[in-house]
Design a protein around this motif. Structure first.
Motif, PDB file in Angstrom:
ATOM      1  N   THR A   1     -54.520 -27.379-106.000  1.00 22.82           N
ATOM      2  CA  THR A   1     -53.850 -27.427-107.295  1.00 22.82           C
ATOM      3  C   THR A   1     -52.374 -27.140-107.107  1.00 22.82           C
ATOM      4  N   PRO A   2     -51.502 -28.039-107.574  1.00 20.65           N
ATOM      5  CA  PRO A   2     -50.075 -27.792-107.393  1.00 20.65           C
ATOM      6  C   PRO A   2     -49.643 -26.518-108.104  1.00 20.65           C
ATOM      7  N   PRO A   3     -48.732 -25.780-107.507  1.00 20.40           N
ATOM      8  CA  PRO A   3     -48.248 -24.568-108.175  1.00 20.40           C
ATOM      9  C   PRO A   3     -47.434 -24.945-109.404  1.00 20.40           C
ATOM     10  N   SER A   4     -47.267 -23.982-110.275  1.00 21.47           N
ATOM     11  CA  SER A   4     -46.490 -24.242-111.481  1.00 21.47           C
ATOM     12  C   SER A   4     -45.046 -24.524-111.113  1.00 21.47           C
ATOM     13  N   PRO A   5     -44.418 -25.502-111.779  1.00 22.33           N
ATOM     14  CA  PRO A   5     -43.001 -25.769-111.504  1.00 22.33           C
ATOM     15  C   PRO A   5     -42.181 -24.561-111.943  1.00 22.33           C
ATOM     16  N   PRO A   6     -40.933 -24.409-111.490  1.00 17.14           N
ATOM     17  CA  PRO A   6     -40.274 -25.396-110.641  1.00 17.14           C
ATOM     18  C   PRO A   6     -40.503 -25.143-109.147  1.00 17.14           C
ATOM     19  N   THR A   7     -40.675 -26.200-108.415  1.00 19.96           N
ATOM     20  CA  THR A   7     -40.673 -26.110-106.962  1.00 19.96           C
ATOM     21  C   THR A   7     -39.245 -26.382-106.487  1.00 19.96           C
ATOM     22  N   PRO A   8     -38.873 -25.925-105.301  1.00 19.53           N
ATOM     23  CA  PRO A   8     -37.482 -26.088-104.869  1.00 19.53           C
ATOM     24  C   PRO A   8     -37.123 -27.547-104.647  1.00 19.53           C
ATOM     25  N   THR A   9     -35.917 -27.909-105.034  1.00 16.23           N
ATOM     26  CA  THR A   9     -35.390 -29.231-104.711  1.00 16.23           C
ATOM     27  C   THR A   9     -35.058 -29.286-103.229  1.00 16.23           C
ATOM     28  N   THR A  10     -34.818 -30.500-102.733  1.00 19.65           N
ATOM     29  CA  THR A  10     -34.442 -30.615-101.325  1.00 19.65           C
ATOM     30  C   THR A  10     -33.149 -29.861-101.047  1.00 19.65           C
ATOM     31  N   GLY A  11     -32.207 -29.924-101.990  1.00 17.61           N
ATOM     32  CA  GLY A  11     -30.964 -29.187-101.815  1.00 17.61           C
ATOM     33  C   GLY A  11     -31.186 -27.688-101.735  1.00 17.61           C
ATOM     34  N   GLU A  12     -32.114 -27.184-102.537  1.00 13.50           N
ATOM     35  CA  GLU A  12     -32.424 -25.755-102.485  1.00 13.50           C
ATOM     36  C   GLU A  12     -33.119 -25.392-101.175  1.00 13.50           C
ATOM     37  N   ILE A  13     -33.990 -26.281-100.688  1.00 19.32           N
ATOM     38  CA  ILE A  13     -34.639 -26.032 -99.394  1.00 19.32           C
ATOM     39  C   ILE A  13     -33.583 -25.933 -98.298  1.00 19.32           C
ATOM     40  N   VAL A  14     -32.642 -26.855 -98.303  1.00 20.08           N
ATOM     41  CA  VAL A  14     -31.569 -26.856 -97.305  1.00 20.08           C
ATOM     42  C   VAL A  14     -30.750 -25.575 -97.394  1.00 20.08           C
ATOM     43  N   SER A  15     -30.372 -25.190 -98.605  1.00 20.64           N
ATOM     44  CA  SER A  15     -29.548 -23.998 -98.783  1.00 20.64           C
ATOM     45  C   SER A  15     -30.267 -22.749 -98.289  1.00 20.64           C
ATOM     46  N   ARG A  16     -31.569 -22.676 -98.558  1.00 19.12           N
ATOM     47  CA  ARG A  16     -32.342 -21.511 -98.109  1.00 19.12           C
ATOM     48  C   ARG A  16     -32.447 -21.480 -96.580  1.00 19.12           C
ATOM     49  N   LEU A  17     -32.613 -22.651 -95.966  1.00 20.33           N
ATOM     50  CA  LEU A  17     -32.645 -22.699 -94.498  1.00 20.33           C
ATOM     51  C   LEU A  17     -31.331 -22.226 -93.905  1.00 20.33           C
ATOM     52  N   LEU A  18     -30.232 -22.704 -94.454  1.00 20.22           N
ATOM     53  CA  LEU A  18     -28.926 -22.284 -93.956  1.00 20.22           C
ATOM     54  C   LEU A  18     -28.738 -20.778 -94.120  1.00 20.22           C
ATOM     55  N   HIS A  19     -29.204 -20.236 -95.233  1.00 16.39           N
ATOM     56  CA  HIS A  19     -29.129 -18.791 -95.448  1.00 16.39           C
ATOM     57  C   HIS A  19     -29.968 -18.051 -94.407  1.00 16.39           C
ATOM     58  N   THR A  20     -31.169 -18.560 -94.114  1.00 16.33           N
ATOM     59  CA  THR A  20     -32.030 -17.937 -93.106  1.00 16.33           C
ATOM     60  C   THR A  20     -31.349 -17.904 -91.745  1.00 16.33           C
ATOM     61  N   LEU A  21     -30.618 -18.962 -91.419  1.00 13.89           N
ATOM     62  CA  LEU A  21     -29.938 -19.046 -90.129  1.00 13.89           C
ATOM     63  C   LEU A  21     -28.698 -18.161 -90.055  1.00 13.89           C
ATOM     64  N   GLY A  22     -28.218 -17.701 -91.200  1.00  7.92           N
ATOM     65  CA  GLY A  22     -27.015 -16.887 -91.201  1.00  7.92           C
ATOM     66  C   GLY A  22     -25.743 -17.700 -91.319  1.00  7.92           C
ATOM     67  N   ASP A  23     -25.837 -18.913 -91.882  1.00 10.51           N
ATOM     68  CA  ASP A  23     -24.630 -19.714 -92.106  1.00 10.51           C
ATOM     69  C   ASP A  23     -23.703 -18.967 -93.060  1.00 10.51           C
ATOM     70  N   PRO A  24     -22.409 -18.924 -92.778  1.00  8.96           N
ATOM     71  CA  PRO A  24     -21.501 -18.139 -93.611  1.00  8.96           C
ATOM     72  C   PRO A  24     -21.350 -18.668 -95.035  1.00  8.96           C
ATOM     73  N   ASP A  25     -21.628 -19.942 -95.264  1.00  3.61           N
ATOM     74  CA  ASP A  25     -21.486 -20.514 -96.613  1.00  3.61           C
ATOM     75  C   ASP A  25     -22.611 -21.522 -96.837  1.00  3.61           C
ATOM     76  N   PRO A  26     -23.854 -21.046 -97.081  1.00  3.89           N
ATOM     77  CA  PRO A  26     -24.992 -21.968 -97.182  1.00  3.89           C
ATOM     78  C   PRO A  26     -24.885 -22.939 -98.353  1.00  3.89           C
ATOM     79  N   ALA A  27     -24.284 -22.507 -99.464  1.00  2.00           N
ATOM     80  CA  ALA A  27     -24.171 -23.415-100.608  1.00  2.00           C
ATOM     81  C   ALA A  27     -23.268 -24.593-100.275  1.00  2.00           C
ATOM     82  N   ARG A  28     -22.139 -24.319 -99.641  1.00  2.00           N
ATOM     83  CA  ARG A  28     -21.240 -25.403 -99.262  1.00  2.00           C
ATOM     84  C   ARG A  28     -21.878 -26.296 -98.213  1.00  2.00           C
TER      85      ARG A  28
END
Length: 485
Positions: free
Chosen positions: A12-39
């Motif tokens: 059963t799919p979880p209740s929305p919202p699920t992360p967008t691809t952009g949010e997935i990318v930003s979270r990965l960059l944050h995990t890696l310690g990128d100094p500006d994950p949003a940019r």
């Protein structure tokens, strides 16, 4: 463990919202310690989205994000060394092709599987029904793994023989017996069962990529390079890996200019088709750390290495633990691949992509009339490769600013967890999609190698103002000395 029937229902799919691809990318960059994950996330565009194949998991979104983060982090290294700023575009179809690279790759016109010394070793890898309606995934892909299974089941090693023998076993007892003989197998668990297991709790409590400073080391600036040089030019990588995840990560580093020296134990080399597929741009030397001469040569090469990538257990016995290596070479970056976590309850247990899917509930969530792997067949190996290579690029940037010695860890089971956490698609939205086959969704490229013409999926991203380099020459095992150029 007492056996009981594994009951399944449609996920059963979880209740929305699920992360967008952009949010997935930003979270990965944050995990890696990128100094500006949003940019950083703003610089990555994914063309297309799930669902592209009949899977309830977000395969294209996950792989597109991992590819985009690797491309972005590599470009950021180049930018610090004098290259112009680059934006990245990833076609989602090309991301799916990367997950299926072993199926889309041919050598001299022949599929890789047909070129193995014993194709049946790979063909026997499958789910088998055990006693009480439980399932287990058994792997016989290498002779020593085959022999472990045979010693436990005592049967003819083909699918019929394994199926008949496994049917009389409790799945969990069989899992333990095969692993105790040096083989690898995993009973199929639901996600709840896995998260209740000590090994599952260990993996679930960690980020998909662990990157930590583990010691002191000098600041090593990223020296300026010419416009024609690739971003990782001058970076030296010792590659002690096998099969797919580690070798592909090191190949990605080589593709972008790193000097990669791949090390193989002479008595347990990867098959030639795998070396052809994952060896682009590497030199290949033999190295057996059990041998004193080879161990000395390895430690000599270590003194000029920037990165050490490995995918083996038990290296501490041979003086090659991360702690020992960073003591010998302060400032070293290590990238470790594990199936279940190096220091967890299953830290001494081997594993493969398919076993991670079996353990974590992923195969149950893909269930049709039996537990199933994703329609791409492989998942964790290629995701882990891109995530690990992205982390190396990030660690090079962090070392240039902060100094230090760095350890990166990626586990196959952890990659499964991460994909599951992105949310599930509705079964009715994916059920009628065509299963991916031999026809790729994006472009293929062909290059000449020492093994013959190799056709494989093209590099799955483009830069806004710079050509993406092609993988380099493939060289035979043992064709180079264990030293830098």
């Amino acid at each position: 463990m007492t056996s009981h029937t594994l009951t399944t229902t449609e996920p059963t799919p979880p209740s929305p919202p699920t992360p967008t691809t952009g949010e997935i990318v930003s979270r990965l960059l944050h995990t890696l310690g990128d100094p500006d994950p949003a940019r950083g996330a703003e610089d990555i565009t994914v063309a297309g989205a799930d669902p592209l194949v009949p899977s309830v998991h977000r395969l294209a979104d996950a792989m597109s994000a991992a590819i985009g983060v690797f491309a972005r982090q590599t470009a950021a290294v180049g930018e610090q060394r004098g290259h112009r700023h680059q934006r990245v575009e990833v076609p989602a179809g090309a991301a799916i092709d990367q997950l299926m690279a072993t199926y889309h790759t041919t050598l001299s016109g022949r599929p890789l599987g047909a070129l193995l010394d014993d194709p049946t070793l790979l063909g026997n890898n499958d789910f088998y029904r055990a006693r009480g309606g439980r399932w287990i995934f058994i792997i016989t892909a290498y002779p020593h793994l085959r022999d472990a299974v045979r010693s436990v089941l005592g049967c003819v090693l083909d699918k019929v023989g394994i199926a008949q023998a496994a049917a009389g076993w409790d799945a969990f007892t069989l899992e333990e017996a095969i692993c105790a003989r040096g083989g690898v197998a995993c009973a199929v668990r639901s996600r709840d069962e896995w998260l209740a297991h000590p090994a599952g709790r260990h993996v679930a409590g960690r980020p998909v990529v662990e990157i930590e400073r583990v010691g002191d080391g000098p600041v090593r600036p990223l020296e300026p390079i010419g416009a024609a040089d690739e971003a990782l030019t001058g970076v030296r990588v010792l590659d002690l890996t096998h099969v797919i995840a580690g070798p592909v990560a090191a190949r990605l580093l080589a593709q972008f200019g790193a000097d990669v020296l791949h090390l193989s134990r002479p008595d347990r080399p990867d098959p030639i088709p795998m070396i052809a597929m994952t060896g682009g741009g590497k030199r290949n030397a033999y190295c057996d750390l059990r041998d004193g001469h080879d161990r000395t040569a390895f430690h000599d090469a270590l003194q000029d290495a920037d990165v050490f990538v490995h995918a083996y257990r038990g290296l501490a016995r041979h003086g090659a633990s991360t702690e020992e290596l960073v003591r010998r070479r302060p400032g070293l970056i290590t990238l470790e691949y594990h199936a279940w976590g190096a220091d967890g309850p299953w830290g001494d247990r081997g594993g493969f992509d398919q076993l991670a899917c079996s353990a974590t509930g992923f195969a149950v969530e893909e269930w049709t009339d039996r537990p199933s792997l994703p329609p791409t067949y492989l998942l964790n190996d290629y995701l882990a490769a891109y995530l690990g290579a992205a982390a190396v690029a990030t660690a090079l940037r962090r070392r240039a600013a902060q100094g230090g010695s760095w350890r990166i860890r990626v586990t196959l089971a952890g990659v499964c967890h991460w994909v599951q956490e992105l949310g599930l698609l509705a079964p009715e939205d994916v059920r009628d999609l065509p299963r991916p086959g031999r026809t790729p969704l994006a472009a293929l490229s062909t290059t000449d190698t020492d093994f013959g013409p190799l056709t494989e999926p093209a590099t799955p991203f483009a830069y806004s103002g710079r050509q993406v380099p092609q993988p380099g020459r493939r060289s035979p095992l043992g064709s180079a000395a264990l030293r830098w150029r």
